[in-house]
Design a protein around this motif. Structure first.
Motif, PDB file in Angstrom:
ATOM      1  N   LEU A 139      -6.359  -2.652  -6.947  1.00  0.00           N
ATOM      2  CA  LEU A 139      -5.917  -2.394  -5.580  1.00  0.00           C
ATOM      3  C   LEU A 139      -6.824  -3.082  -4.563  1.00  0.00           C
ATOM      4  O   LEU A 139      -6.346  -3.656  -3.574  1.00  0.00           O
ATOM      5  CB  LEU A 139      -5.897  -0.885  -5.323  1.00  0.00           C
ATOM      6  N   LEU A 164      -1.505  -5.964   0.402  1.00  0.00           N
ATOM      7  CA  LEU A 164      -1.009  -4.634   0.756  1.00  0.00           C
ATOM      8  C   LEU A 164      -1.033  -4.414   2.266  1.00  0.00           C
ATOM      9  O   LEU A 164      -0.183  -3.697   2.803  1.00  0.00           O
ATOM     10  CB  LEU A 164      -1.844  -3.562   0.053  1.00  0.00           C
ATOM     11  N   LEU A 189      -0.242  -1.111   4.513  1.00  0.00           N
ATOM     12  CA  LEU A 189      -1.137  -0.202   3.808  1.00  0.00           C
ATOM     13  C   LEU A 189      -2.550  -0.804   3.802  1.00  0.00           C
ATOM     14  O   LEU A 189      -2.798  -1.829   3.162  1.00  0.00           O
ATOM     15  CB  LEU A 189      -0.654   0.017   2.376  1.00  0.00           C
ATOM     16  N   LEU A 236      -6.420  -0.276   2.830  1.00  0.00           N
ATOM     17  CA  LEU A 236      -7.319   0.532   2.010  1.00  0.00           C
ATOM     18  C   LEU A 236      -8.571  -0.273   1.690  1.00  0.00           C
ATOM     19  O   LEU A 236      -8.623  -1.500   1.871  1.00  0.00           O
ATOM     20  CB  LEU A 236      -6.618   0.990   0.724  1.00  0.00           C
ATOM     21  N   VAL A 253      -7.760   5.208   1.804  1.00  0.00           N
ATOM     22  CA  VAL A 253      -6.609   4.707   2.561  1.00  0.00           C
ATOM     23  C   VAL A 253      -6.846   5.032   4.025  1.00  0.00           C
ATOM     24  O   VAL A 253      -6.963   6.200   4.404  1.00  0.00           O
ATOM     25  CB  VAL A 253      -5.298   5.345   2.068  1.00  0.00           C
ATOM     26  N   THR A 262      -1.459   3.554   7.176  1.00  0.00           N
ATOM     27  CA  THR A 262      -0.193   3.521   6.431  1.00  0.00           C
ATOM     28  C   THR A 262       0.909   3.024   7.364  1.00  0.00           C
ATOM     29  O   THR A 262       0.747   3.077   8.592  1.00  0.00           O
ATOM     30  CB  THR A 262       0.183   4.913   5.889  1.00  0.00           C
ATOM     31  N   ILE A 303       0.651  10.126   0.109  1.00  0.00           N
ATOM     32  CA  ILE A 303      -0.210   8.952  -0.038  1.00  0.00           C
ATOM     33  C   ILE A 303      -0.780   8.873  -1.450  1.00  0.00           C
ATOM     34  O   ILE A 303      -0.836   7.795  -2.060  1.00  0.00           O
ATOM     35  CB  ILE A 303      -1.343   8.982   1.014  1.00  0.00           C
ATOM     36  N   GLN A 304      -1.185   9.993  -1.982  1.00  0.00           N
ATOM     37  CA  GLN A 304      -1.776  10.012  -3.324  1.00  0.00           C
ATOM     38  C   GLN A 304      -0.800   9.455  -4.361  1.00  0.00           C
ATOM     39  O   GLN A 304      -1.134   8.574  -5.157  1.00  0.00           O
ATOM     40  CB  GLN A 304      -2.181  11.443  -3.696  1.00  0.00           C
ATOM     41  N   VAL A 343      -0.051   5.559  -3.858  1.00  0.00           N
ATOM     42  CA  VAL A 343      -1.138   4.659  -4.273  1.00  0.00           C
ATOM     43  C   VAL A 343      -1.232   4.610  -5.795  1.00  0.00           C
ATOM     44  O   VAL A 343      -1.437   3.537  -6.387  1.00  0.00           O
ATOM     45  CB  VAL A 343      -2.476   5.110  -3.651  1.00  0.00           C
ATOM     46  N   ARG A 344      -1.057   5.723  -6.458  1.00  0.00           N
ATOM     47  CA  ARG A 344      -1.104   5.715  -7.926  1.00  0.00           C
ATOM     48  C   ARG A 344       0.058   4.908  -8.505  1.00  0.00           C
ATOM     49  O   ARG A 344      -0.108   4.186  -9.491  1.00  0.00           O
ATOM     50  CB  ARG A 344      -1.097   7.149  -8.457  1.00  0.00           C
TER      51      ARG A 344
END
Length: 634
Positions: free
Chosen positions: A512, A519, A524, A526, A536, A539, A548-549, A552-553
């Motif tokens: 990432l 991104l 986004l 981060l 992060v 957004t 958000i969690q 991102v995963r």
């Protein structure tokens, strides 16, 4: 070891190994010859999946005796002028099919030219031919092949079952029939049910033939294509994304009338449907590409199934662009088959319930309805509470319908708090409360009437009812807006008051961080936060309050899949789709009537809104006539 010249019989058997793979290969060659001969009607008969008998009869031009003698010899053809392999305007051209078939099977040909007084017959058995002899036959040609591979029995063990081979023959005939709607085809035999496709007439013969082979359902759910670029023309029909299949067997490509299965075209098709179809589903298409024969090489595959374009990217770009344009033009259209599936489900009798003689229900299980205390058979309310319409605030006037989706997730109607747990509509939008409602029912998606289970919006049209999946619909709307912003490099971002820390594996965090600049293009922002986490900070504003969690995963998982593929910059649309999914109105969100109507109007104005980013339908329409039949009114 001494080098020696192979005999003619062995040479033909080697050629047969390339050209004649299975019975369907024989049928393909013979039917293509019939088409090239100008036939108006072609009849195919098979037995044992083509292993013991294949007979193709046509009413084409036929051959004279001297032509018939040459036709069964290698590299003898009437289809190439001036020995130019780059000006091929027929399906066959090599002159290998008949001698190859005759070297591994028992081949018999009867043919009559229109200028001849009688027909001529010739036979080839395992490579040994007979002299032409007079025969009785009307104009045209009949080719009969018996005992395929009798001369090379080792190849028989590689054939599939009779049913599988018969199905392959049917598929070949269908593909050729699609390309030539003006020719009638019939397919029969001891190993199948007879099928026929009469010559299509009228103003749209191609569409009529497509309906014969793929069914009226595809025609009703297809988008017509007609595009041209630099001398390459693309025509045909592509199915709506919600009209899909579990495999690619319903994808038909034709180049200058030749059925092909080309990797370049398949790649373009996947690209065109990339953001409107689930990964394990396949679109249905019938596409025709016409171009100068000098711009395509059809001599790159023994069975002529593949082609090579001089400018492959031009053809691929035309295909992708034409389908994407058609998807935009289709707007909110969705497959008509979705309604049929819903009605079939409603017609099915629920397990455990069966009508009784007194008109109610008899108990087939412990959950069956019981008689009420008042004596009404088959009905017993589980709660005494009733839905009171007065508990709902009247629908506001149209001017208030622009509230959008910025309301808090828990927003509802006045007085609804006391109705928690009761199976009533989540929201009510009654027609009588606003004069403009009558006008809304004339719109494609109608006027919102209610929200049920905090997931589905019920709207009324002039002649039916529309059910909308609020999450799937809003996901598509957000995705299209986000794509547009990314294309303009103008994605509005919102700064988080407190950065969101997402715990990941060290490898995912590094991926990432390496793609942080890409991104940022989709809004986004981060940065690394220790060895196994990212922070992060911003957004996309369009997504509002989002998970958000989870987002991102998911992006980290997708980056791992693309590690050796194209750069992320080329996959920004897919990233936008993932973000839109996490930033859309969720199932379980209670919506106000104004919000529901605003969602319907946005769907009508947004391209591709008939399906979500994963290919699922966003709405289903049930016609009033179908509902009336469901209740026995018609």
């Amino acid at each position: 070891m001494q080098v020696r010249q192979l005999g003619e019989r062995v040479i033909n058997q080697i050629a047969a190994g390339e050209v004649i793979e299975r019975p369907a290969s024989v049928i393909k060659e013979l039917v293509e010859n019939a088409v090239d001969a100008g036939a108006a009607q072609i009849e195919i008969v098979t037995a044992a999946g083509g292993k013991t008998l294949m007979r193709v009869s046509d009413d084409g031009a036929g051959m004279r005796a001297e032509d018939l003698t040459l036709a069964i010899r290698r590299h003898c053809t009437s289809k190439i002028s001036d020995d130019d392999l780059f000006d091929i305007r027929t399906l066959g051209f090599r002159g290998e099919a008949l001698p190859s078939i005759g070297s591994v099977a028992r081949l018999a040909i009867q043919t009559r030219h229109q200028d001849e007084d009688h027909a001529w017959a010739i036979a080839v058995e395992g490579g040994r031919e007979t002299a032409p002899a007079p025969a009785a036959r009307a104009k045209g040609t009949q080719v009969e092949v018996r005992d395929l591979f009798f001369a090379t029995p080792a190849r028989l063990k590689f054939l599939k079952s009779d049913r599988a081979e018969a199905a392959a023959i049917t598929e070949i005939v269908k593909r050729i029939a699609l390309a030539y709607p003006g020719i009638g085809f019939s397919l029969s035999g001891a190993d199948r049910q007879p099928q026929s496709w009469p010559a299509a007439r009228g103003s749209e013969p191609q569409l009529a033939r497509i309906a014969q082979i793929l069914g009226q359902g595809f025609v009703d759910n297809a988008m017509e294509l007609d595009a041209e670029r630099e001398g390459v023309r693309l025509t045909g029909f592509a199915g709506l994304p919600t009209h899909h299949r579990g495999n690619a067997q319903h994808q038909f490509f034709f180049v200058n009338g030749r059925p092909v299965k080309d990797k370049l075209l398949l790649s373009g098709l996947r690209g065109a449907y990339a953001d409107v179809l689930a990964r394990d589903r396949h679109p249905v298409v019938v596409l025709f590409i016409d171009l100068d024969p000098a711009q395509v090489d059809v001599n790159v595959h023994p069975a002529k199934a593949d082609v090579r374009f001089r400018d492959g990217q031009l053809v691929r770009g035309l295909l992708v662009g034409a389908i994407k344009h058609a998807l935009v033009q289709a707007g909110h259209r969705s497959s008509t088959g979705n309604a049929a599936v819903a009605l079939d489900a409603l017609r099915s009798e629920p397990a455990g319930y069966r009508p009784s003689a007194n008109g109610g229900f008899s108990a087939a299980s412990s959950h069956a309805p019981a008689a009420s205390a008042g004596g009404r058979p088959g009905y017993a309310p589980t709660q005494t509470a009733r839905w009171d319409p007065a508990a709902f605030r009247p629908l506001e006037q149209d001017g208030a319908a622009t509230a959008g989706f910025a309301e808090a997730a828990g927003a509802g109607f006045d007085g609804q708090a006391g109705l928690a747990g009761i199976a009533v509509p989540s929201a009510d939008a009654r027609a009588g409360d606003a004069p403009a409602e009558t006008e809304k029912t004339r719109l494609p998606l109608g006027a919102a009437r209610a929200q049920v289970h905090e997931t589905y919006i019920i709207s009324q049209t002039e002649d039916g009812v529309v059910i909308v999946d609020q999450h799937a619909a809003h996901e598509r709307l957000v995705y299209e807006r986000l794509k547009e912003a990314v294309a303009k490099k103008d994605v509005a971002r919102q700064i988080l008051l407190i950065p969101e820390i997402v715990e990941l594996t060290e490898e995912d965090a590094l991926r990432l961080n390496d793609r942080a600049a890409d991104l940022a293009e989709v809004g986004l922002v981060l940065e690394a936060f220790g060895p196994g986490a990212v922070a992060v900070r911003e957004t996309p504003a369009i997504l509002g309050d989002m998970d958000i969690q989870g987002m991102v995963r998911n992006l980290a998982d997708e980056l791992a899949e693309w590690e050796t593929a194209d750069g992320l910059r080329e996959k920004l649309d897919h990233v936008a789709a993932t973000m839109a999914c996490h930033g859309s109105v969720r199932a379980g969100r209670r919506m106000r009537p104004q919000e529901m109507d605003a969602l319907l109007r946005d769907m009508e104005a947004t391209p591709k809104s008939g399906q979500c980013n994963h290919g699922r339908p966003t709405w289903v329409e049930l016609k009033l006539s179908d509902i009336e039949r469901l209740f026995g009114r018609k």
